[in-house]
Design a protein around this motif. Structure first.
Motif, mmCIF file in Angstrom:
data_model
loop_
_atom_site.group_PDB
_atom_site.id
_atom_site.type_symbol
_atom_site.label_atom_id
_atom_site.label_comp_id
_atom_site.label_asym_id
_atom_site.label_seq_id
_atom_site.Cartn_x
_atom_site.Cartn_y
_atom_site.Cartn_z
ATOM 1 N N LEU A 133 33.932 21.120 130.580
ATOM 2 C CA LEU A 133 34.705 19.870 130.616
ATOM 3 C C LEU A 133 33.831 18.698 131.047
ATOM 4 C CD1 LEU A 133 38.109 21.011 132.123
ATOM 5 C CD2 LEU A 133 37.660 20.189 129.841
ATOM 6 N N PHE A 134 32.986 18.931 132.073
ATOM 7 C CA PHE A 134 32.068 17.869 132.497
ATOM 8 C C PHE A 134 31.134 17.477 131.356
ATOM 9 C CE2 PHE A 134 33.264 18.757 136.838
ATOM 10 C CZ PHE A 134 33.120 17.529 137.432
ATOM 11 N N GLY A 135 30.655 18.493 130.613
ATOM 12 C CA GLY A 135 29.768 18.213 129.484
ATOM 13 C C GLY A 135 30.459 17.358 128.435
ATOM 14 N N ALA A 136 31.741 17.694 128.172
ATOM 15 C CA ALA A 136 32.482 16.915 127.181
ATOM 16 C C ALA A 136 32.706 15.490 127.681
ATOM 17 C CB ALA A 136 33.820 17.589 126.889
ATOM 18 N N ALA A 137 32.938 15.343 129.008
ATOM 19 C CA ALA A 137 33.217 14.015 129.550
ATOM 20 C C ALA A 137 31.995 13.117 129.469
ATOM 21 C CB ALA A 137 33.690 14.136 130.995
ATOM 22 N N SER A 138 30.799 13.711 129.688
ATOM 23 C CA SER A 138 29.600 12.876 129.700
ATOM 24 C C SER A 138 28.875 12.892 128.364
ATOM 25 C CB SER A 138 28.659 13.351 130.812
ATOM 26 O OG SER A 138 28.276 14.676 130.558
ATOM 27 N N GLY A 139 29.495 13.504 127.330
ATOM 28 C CA GLY A 139 28.879 13.503 126.010
ATOM 29 C C GLY A 139 27.664 14.397 125.888
ATOM 30 N N ASN A 140 27.513 15.340 126.819
ATOM 31 C CA ASN A 140 26.369 16.246 126.800
ATOM 32 C C ASN A 140 26.785 17.524 126.069
ATOM 33 O OD1 ASN A 140 24.092 17.649 127.315
ATOM 34 N ND2 ASN A 140 24.048 17.262 129.503
ATOM 35 N N TRP A 141 26.710 17.508 124.735
ATOM 36 C CA TRP A 141 27.331 18.594 123.974
ATOM 37 C C TRP A 141 26.611 19.909 124.144
ATOM 38 C CZ3 TRP A 141 31.934 17.371 122.987
ATOM 39 C CH2 TRP A 141 32.267 16.035 122.710
ATOM 40 N N SER A 142 25.294 19.889 124.360
ATOM 41 C CA SER A 142 24.600 21.170 124.489
ATOM 42 C C SER A 142 25.065 21.893 125.748
ATOM 43 C CB SER A 142 23.093 20.952 124.512
ATOM 44 O OG SER A 142 22.669 20.560 125.782
ATOM 45 N N MET A 143 25.408 21.116 126.800
ATOM 46 C CA MET A 143 25.939 21.741 128.011
ATOM 47 C C MET A 143 27.254 22.449 127.704
ATOM 48 S SD MET A 143 26.680 19.886 131.624
ATOM 49 C CE MET A 143 25.107 19.900 132.426
ATOM 50 N N LEU A 144 28.106 21.794 126.918
ATOM 51 C CA LEU A 144 29.395 22.390 126.562
ATOM 52 C C LEU A 144 29.198 23.704 125.811
ATOM 53 C CD1 LEU A 144 32.423 20.450 125.309
ATOM 54 C CD2 LEU A 144 31.722 22.409 124.012
ATOM 55 N N VAL A 145 28.315 23.666 124.790
ATOM 56 C CA VAL A 145 28.134 24.865 123.966
ATOM 57 C C VAL A 145 27.579 26.009 124.802
ATOM 58 C CG1 VAL A 145 26.784 25.800 122.090
ATOM 59 C CG2 VAL A 145 27.925 23.652 121.805
ATOM 60 N N LYS A 146 26.570 25.692 125.639
ATOM 61 C CA LYS A 146 25.976 26.759 126.458
ATOM 62 C C LYS A 146 26.988 27.335 127.431
ATOM 63 C CE LYS A 146 21.236 25.313 126.236
ATOM 64 N NZ LYS A 146 20.178 24.587 126.900
#
Lengths: 138, 161, 88
Positions: A54-67
Motif C-alpha cells: 500500500l505504501f508503494g502504491a501511495a508513493s508511486g513506487n511500483w517495483s516495491m508493490l510488485v516485490k
C-alpha cells in the motif's frame, strides 16, 4: 489515504506476530505450538507485506508493490509446508502429545512409515541418536 | 509444452522482480528461465498447460478472497484461544478423506487446511489426510469432513480438474 | 513516521526474544526447529520495516531471498528429524 490504511494494516500485522510468539510460549506441546505460531506469524507477515504494498502504491513506487506481493504469496505458500514437514518429523521421531487420552488417528500410518524407514536401514544414524538423547538428558 | 509454459512464467517472474524493460534484463530472464525449466523438467507435473486456461484463473481469483476470509477468521479464533487464561483446547489427530484426484489440488487443499481454523495437515497419503486439530468439536466423521475439507473442495475441483 | 516504525521494530524484537526463549528452553528438537522457522519469518517483517524507513525496495529482495533460504533450511532440518526413529 492509502498511507493511513497502510499504517493500520502494518499495526495489525505486528500485533498478530506478537500473538503468535505468545502462543509459542504459552501452549504446552509441539503440535499446539506449531498450529498457533505458524498461523498467526504467517498472517502477520502477509499483512505487513500488504502494508508495504500500500505504501508503494501511495508513493508511486511500483517495483516495491510488485516485490511485496510476490513475497507475500511466497510466504503464504511455503510456511504451511514447512510446518507440515516439521510436525511430521516430530511425530515420526516419537514426540508425545501433552494431553493424555487425546485422539490419535495417525498412529497406524506412522507405524508403517517407521517400518519403511527401518527397511531402508540407517545403522549409522541410530548410533548417533542415542548419544544425542543422552546429551539432551544431561 | 510444459517446459515452454514454465519458461514463460519463470521469465515473467524475473522481469517483475527487476522491474525494468532493459534489453539485458529481458535477455537474462529468458536465458535463466530456459536453464531453470530444463533443469526442472523431471519435477514438473504433466498437465502444466492448464495454467493457460482462462476459466481456471477466474475460479482462482474467486478462491483468493474466500480463502483470505477464512484465514482472518482462523487467526481471530487462535488469538482468543491463546489469550484466554483457561486455554480452551482439545487437541488430537483426525483422519479425513478427500475426493480430489490431481496431486496439485490435494497439495493446495492441504495448504488451505493448514492456514484455516485450528487445523494443520500432518501427512498426505493418497486420498487420506491426517490433520492435527487443536479443538475437536464433533465426534462424527461426516461432520468433521464437512467442517474441515468441505469448505475448499468444490472450488479447488473447478480450479485444478 | 519514524516513531511508528521504531515501535513496530521494538515489538518485533520482543517477539524474537520469545522465540529465543523457546529455542533455548524447548524440551524437544522439533520445538527448536519450529522456533527457528518462526524467527526467520519475523526477519521478513524486519525487512518490511527497513524498506519503508529507508524507502529502498531492495530490502524486499532481501526478504524474498531470506524467506527462500529459511524454507529450505527448515525442510532440511525436518527431514533430519524424520530419519531418526526413537522407538524401534
Amino acid at each position: 489515504m492509502l498511507e493511513r490504511i497502510g499504517y493500520i494494516v502494518i499495526g495489525i500485522g505486528v500485533a498478530f506476530e506478537i500473538l503468535g510468539c505468545i502462543g509459542l510460549i504459552r501452549l504446552s506441546d509441539v503440535y499446539d505450538r506449531a498450529v498457533a505460531a505458524t498461523k498467526c506469524v504467517t498472517m502477520g507477515t502477509c499483512m505487513m507485506l500488504c502494508g508495504v504494498a500500500l505504501f508503494g502504491a501511495a508513493s508511486g513506487n511500483w517495483s516495491m508493490l510488485v516485490k511485496a506481493v510476490i513475497c507475500a504469496l511466497f510466504v503464504l505458500l511455503t510456511s504451511p509446508v514447512a510446518a507440515h514437514a516439521v510436525l511430521r518429523g516430530a511425530y515420526l521421531s516419537g514426540v508425545p502429545m501433552a494431553h493424555t487420552g487425546a485422539e490419535d488417528g495417525f498412529a497406524q500410518r506412522a507405524g508403517e512409515l517407521r517400518r519403511q524407514h527401518q527397511a531402508n536401514g540407517q545403522p549409522a544414524e541410530s548410533a548417533g541418536q542415542e548419544q544425542e538423547a543422552s546429551h539432551e538428558e544431561a | 509444452m510444459k517446459v515452454l509454459v514454465f519458461w514463460i512464467f519463470a521469465a515473467a517472474l524475473w522481469m517483475l522482480l527487476f522491474w525494468s524493460a532493459n534489453p539485458a534484463v529481458i535477455a537474462g530472464g529468458c536465458l535463466a528461465g530456459l536453464v531453470v525449466s530444463l533443469a526442472m523438467r523431471p519435477l514438473l507435473p504433466d498437465n502444466l498447460g492448464r495454467l493457460l486456461d482462462v476459466r481456471r484463473w477466474f475460479w482462482a481469483a474467486l478462491f483468493v478472497p474466500y480463502f483470505l476470509y477464512y484465514v482472518v477468521r482462523a487467526n481471530l479464533d487462535i488469538m482468543l484461544r491463546v489469550l484466554n487464561p483457561d486455554l480452551p483446547i482439545r487437541p488430537g489427530i483426525v483422519k479425513l478423506r478427500t475426493n480430489l484426484q490431481s496431486p496439485m489440488a490435494r497439495m493446495f487443499l492441504a495448504n488451505s487446511i493448514s492456514l484455516t481454523p485450528g487445523t494443520l495437515t500432518i501427512d498426505l497419503d493418497g486420498q487420506d489426510l491426517y490433520v492435527h486439530w487443536i479443538n475437536i468439536s464433533t465426534d462424527e466423521p461426516d461432520r468433521r469432513g464437512e467442517l474441515i475439507v468441505g469448505k475448499f473442495e468444490p472450488l479447488l475441483r473447478r480450479i485444478f480438474e | 513516521m519514524n516513531n511508528f516504525f521504531q515501535a513496530a521494530m521494538l515489538l518485533l524484537t520482543l517477539g524474537c526474544l520469545m522465540c529465543l526463549y523457546r529455542i533455548g528452553r524447548g524440551p524437544t528438537a522439533p520445538d527448536r526447529t519450529i522456533s527457528v522457522d518462526i524467527l526467520g519469518t519475523l526477519m521478513v517483517g524486519f525487512c518490511c520495516c527497513m524498506a519503508l524507513v529507508t524507502g529502498q525496495d531492495y530490502y524486499l529482495t532481501v526478504a524474498i531471498a531470506w524467506a527462500m533460504t529459511n524454507f529450505v533450511g527448515t525442510l532440511a532440518l525436518a527431514k533430519y528429524l524424520e530419519g531418526r526413529c526413537y522407538d524401534a
